[in-house]
Design an enzyme around this catalytic site. Structure first.
Site, PDB file in Angstrom:
ATOM      1  N   SER A  33       3.379  -3.619  -2.049  1.00  0.00           N
ATOM      2  CA  SER A  33       1.951  -3.444  -2.325  1.00  0.00           C
ATOM      3  C   SER A  33       1.208  -2.889  -1.122  1.00  0.00           C
ATOM      4  O   SER A  33       0.170  -2.244  -1.259  1.00  0.00           O
ATOM      5  CB  SER A  33       1.328  -4.775  -2.751  1.00  0.00           C
ATOM      6  OG  SER A  33       1.316  -5.700  -1.675  1.00  0.00           O
ATOM      7  N   THR A  55       2.283  -0.588   0.920  1.00  0.00           N
ATOM      8  CA  THR A  55       2.680   0.775   1.256  1.00  0.00           C
ATOM      9  C   THR A  55       2.704   1.703   0.052  1.00  0.00           C
ATOM     10  O   THR A  55       3.278   2.783   0.126  1.00  0.00           O
ATOM     11  CB  THR A  55       4.069   0.759   1.923  1.00  0.00           C
ATOM     12  OG1 THR A  55       5.002   0.103   1.045  1.00  0.00           O
ATOM     13  CG2 THR A  55       4.039   0.017   3.250  1.00  0.00           C
ATOM     14  N   CYS A  61      -9.190  -1.402  -0.280  1.00  0.00           N
ATOM     15  CA  CYS A  61      -8.168  -1.852   0.665  1.00  0.00           C
ATOM     16  C   CYS A  61      -8.827  -1.997   2.022  1.00  0.00           C
ATOM     17  O   CYS A  61      -9.199  -1.000   2.650  1.00  0.00           O
ATOM     18  CB  CYS A  61      -7.002  -0.865   0.748  1.00  0.00           C
ATOM     19  SG  CYS A  61      -5.774  -1.343   2.006  1.00  0.00           S
ATOM     20  N   ASN A  65      -7.510  -3.027   4.820  1.00  0.00           N
ATOM     21  CA  ASN A  65      -6.682  -2.527   5.911  1.00  0.00           C
ATOM     22  C   ASN A  65      -6.815  -1.023   6.075  1.00  0.00           C
ATOM     23  O   ASN A  65      -7.060  -0.521   7.175  1.00  0.00           O
ATOM     24  CB  ASN A  65      -5.215  -2.918   5.677  1.00  0.00           C
ATOM     25  CG  ASN A  65      -4.908  -4.324   6.139  1.00  0.00           C
ATOM     26  OD1 ASN A  65      -5.010  -4.634   7.316  1.00  0.00           O
ATOM     27  ND2 ASN A  65      -4.555  -5.189   5.207  1.00  0.00           N
ATOM     28  N   MET A 112      -4.313  -9.101   3.379  1.00  0.00           N
ATOM     29  CA  MET A 112      -5.125  -7.964   2.985  1.00  0.00           C
ATOM     30  C   MET A 112      -6.474  -8.065   3.688  1.00  0.00           C
ATOM     31  O   MET A 112      -7.040  -9.148   3.819  1.00  0.00           O
ATOM     32  CB  MET A 112      -5.336  -7.966   1.476  1.00  0.00           C
ATOM     33  CG  MET A 112      -4.037  -7.998   0.655  1.00  0.00           C
ATOM     34  SD  MET A 112      -3.300  -9.647   0.514  1.00  0.00           S
ATOM     35  CE  MET A 112      -4.320 -10.332  -0.791  1.00  0.00           C
TER      36      MET A 112
END
Length: 395
Positions: free
Chosen positions: A66, A68, A104, A106, A317
């Site tokens: 999840s 990548t 996301c 990150n 996350m």
């Protein structure tokens, strides 16, 4: 029989925080993929290598996790006082599906560097040396992110000594501010969609679980580790190698999504894999991270483990970290209780790869909790740039 040749699309492969993804400028995509819809989804799935029944992404840029299997589309923003629009797609590994329902956190750290490097920011606002401020419109959820990007000699500084647990090598620190991160999701809504800081979540074949259901950073379902039979110090294999546990968490996620008003029925959960997240918390205790690092109970405030796309995340996350920091600052939530209570505007939590600190400013306004800002540090780096190739008959 003739076969369509491959087409080349300019792209950059970047790490952002503990995730990796393929970044595109909107104008570089084929014309039919510049708008949302099945053509765009088909293109991004082929770039990543999905759907892959082998679960390896051998024929694509994805990493079969999840963290990548992600794509990002960046464009200049028409939203006042913002530099760029940031659109994020979470690509399913083994099904033909791209989830656009959330952010996301990150990869948010890579958006500013990408935008600067690709000339999407007014040069007058980018110093040769110092910190460039990039105002990002997160188009999936309609929120503002401010990235503080270090610059050296007119270039984005990528190397440095900032260490991030879950990332092997140090890099330059990028501070992110998530402004007004609550009310995420279609149509917005309260930070606590049920109106409660803790709910009794009834899950068939599982039981009734105490849960904090929160919309901050990303919709998240927080549970007590002990109620699930866990210590809170688990590493990935303890959860991901247990098919029964993964099925139980998915059932919890589906029923929690209905309770939060994100979907109308549990059957719809399959078409909303990215959100909500499920996480479980526990009081601070000694543990050994996945890298073998000894972490003492005194080094953290609590433990948090979170699942993403049906598997326990190897670290945390970024958007879930916002939810953790927010919930930890609000008395009465399960996260606040696990952190030991008291007043706090920042929390350091343990995750499978190590620790992470996140700050949040929450306040009670007219009987409703709101968070004005959450802050955390990440890093980002270009891994490869050039062109990705996909067969011309992909879309």
């Amino acid at each position: 029989m003739t076969h369509a040749p491959q087409i080349r699309i300019p792209a950059t492969y970047m790490r952002g925080g503990t995730s990796k993804g393929v970044f595109f400028c909107l104008q570089d995509l084929p014309q039919a993929a510049r708008v949302a819809g099945p053509v765009r989804d088909a293109l991004l799935m082929r770039v990543i290598g999905s759907p892959d029944p082998y679960g390896k992404h051998t024929d694509g840029m994805g990493g079969a996790t999840s963290s990548t299997s992600k794509c990002v589309i960046i464009s200049k923003s028409d939203v006042p006082d913002h530099d760029v629009d940031y659109l994020y797609g979470q690509v399913s590994i083994d099904t033909a599906f791209v989830d656009w329902s959330g952010n996301c956190g990150n990869l948010s750290s890579a958006v500013g560097p990408f935008a600067i490097a690709n000339g999407l920011i007014d040069p007058a606002r980018v110093p040769d040396d110092g910190i460039a401020i990039v105002r990002i419109w997160q188009a999936n959820i309609g929120k503002t992110i401010i990235a503080h990007v270090p610059m050296t000699a007119g270039q984005v500084q990528e190397t440095g000594d900032f260490e991030l647990d879950g990332v092997t090598f140090p890099a330059a620190e990028i501070q992110l501010e998530f402004l007004d991160p609550s009310d995420e999701g279609e149509g917005g809504g309260a930070m606590f969609p049920t109106g409660n800081l803790v709910d009794d979540l009834e899950v068939p074949d599982v039981g009734t679980l105490k849960a904090t259901l929160i919309n901050a950073g990303i919709p998240t379902i927080f549970l007590n580790a002990a109620d699930l039979g866990y210590s809170g110090t688990e590493l990935q294999s303890a959860i991901n190698d247990d098919k029964a546990a993964l099925a139980k968490f998915e059932t919890i996620r589906a029923h929690g999504a209905v309770r939060m008003g994100l979907i109308g029925s549990v059957e719809q959960a399959a078409s909303r894999q990215h959100t909500p997240k499920v996480a479980f918390v526990a009081p601070a205790q000694d543990y050994v991270s996945s890298s073998g690092k000894q972490i003492g109970a005194g080094d953290i405030d609590l433990h948090v483990r979170a699942l993403s796309m049906g598997k326990l995340h190897h670290a945390m996350m970024g958007t879930a970290a916002v939810a953790i920091g927010t919930a930890a600052s609000i008395p009465g939530t399960l996260v606040h209780a696990a952190a030991g209570g008291g007043e706090r505007e920042a929390v350091r939590f343990g995750h499978p790869s190590g620790t992470l600190r996140v700050g949040a400013q929450a306040r009670l306004v007219d009987g409703q909790w709101t968070v004005t800002k959450a802050v955390m540090s990440r890093s980002a780096r270009v891994l490869m740039e050039g062109w990705v190739r996909v067969p011309g008959d992909t879309f």
